[in-house]
Design a protein around this motif. Sequence first.
Motif: not given
Length: 361
Positions: A186-191, A131-143
Amino acid sequence: MAQTSKEIIYVGTYSQNNSKGIYVLEFDRENLTTQIIQTIHDKESPTFLALHPNKKFLYAAYREGKNEQDEAGTVIAYSIAPETGKLTKINSVSSVGASPCHISVDPTGNVVFLSHYKGGNLSTFKVLKNGGLSEATSFIQHTGKSVHPNQTTAHMHAMIPSTDGKWVYASDLGIDQILKYKVDIKKGTVEENPVIFQTSPGSGPRHFVFHPSLPYAYSLEELSNTVSIYSLDKSNGDLSPIGRINMLNDKLHSDYNAGADIHFSKDGLWLYASNRGQDNLVVYQVDPESGLLKTQGHIPSGGVHPRNFKVDEIGDFVFVANMETDNIAIFNVDNKTGMLKATDKNIEIPRPVFIEQLFIK
C-alpha cells in the motif's frame, strides 16, 4: 498461448556507438526478422527495463540524472499503446542512487524496485493510478565490503520480488549478501530491517531467480562464476543453501570471466546462465525433486559480452544481447534436451544490454 497479432521486443542499451536509446521492435516469428517501429532517447543509457504486470506500462532505468548536477539516475514511466506497443512518456523521477542497473515491478503492480550498482543502495517507488511513478518512497544504503578487488564497497545489483509480493530479495555483489526485505504494497515501501543471507566470500551475487513451480531459488554469482541453489521456505520466505555449481566450460581458457544473467526455460526443466569472457550460455538440467542442477553443456553466445538474455514466453527461442558486438543473437530451443541451437539470425542494435517481450492480441 492465445493467437497474437503482433510481437513486440523492447531493447535497452548503453548510449554508445550511435545507439538511439530504447528500441521498440516488431518481431516476425516465422521469418525471424524485426522491424524498428520506434526509438526513444529521453536520457543517456536506458540499460534496464521492466514491464508492469498488466502490460500497459513500461519502466526504464536511465544512468543519466534529471539534470547535469544530479549524480543519481532517472526512472521514466511509459504507457504502452495497446495496438502497436509504442511508448509514450508518463513522467520521470530521480532514481535517488547512482548508476541504476536493475529495475523490477512487484507482482501486484503497486511497487517499482530499483538497484544502484555504484551507489550501493536501493530505492522504491509507488505506482500511481495512471501508471506513472511517485517520488522515491524508500531509500536504503548498504555498507560493507568483501574479499574480491571489486568488493571494496556495496554494489546493489538486483531486486527480485517473491511471487506473492510479500518480500523482495536484494542481491548485493559488493558485500556478498542477499537481503530479504518485507514489502508494504500500500505504501510502496520496504521495511529497513532485512533478513540477511550471507553468500560465499568473493562470490558476488548479481541476479536471482525463483523456480516457476518448485520451492527453490537460484543466485547467479558474477565474481566466482557460479550458481548457488537455495531451498525456499514458502511460509516465511527464508532461504537455505543446498548446493553450488560452476558456470564455466573447463575446456576453454579465458583470462576474464563474469557471470551475467540467469533465466528458466518456459517449462522450468532447464536453467540458463550467461557468462562474459568465455561468451557463452551454460545449460543446466533441474532435478525436480532436489532442485539441484546438472550441467548439460555450453552454447557460444553468438557475439561478445553477453549480458541480459530473454527466454521467449512461447518457449521457441532465446534472445541473447551481446553488448560488445552490437547484436542480439536468436537461438532455437530444443525442449527435449534444453540445448540451444544458433539460428544465425541477428538483430543489429548498438550496445544492447536488456531484452523484454510483449504479445499484442
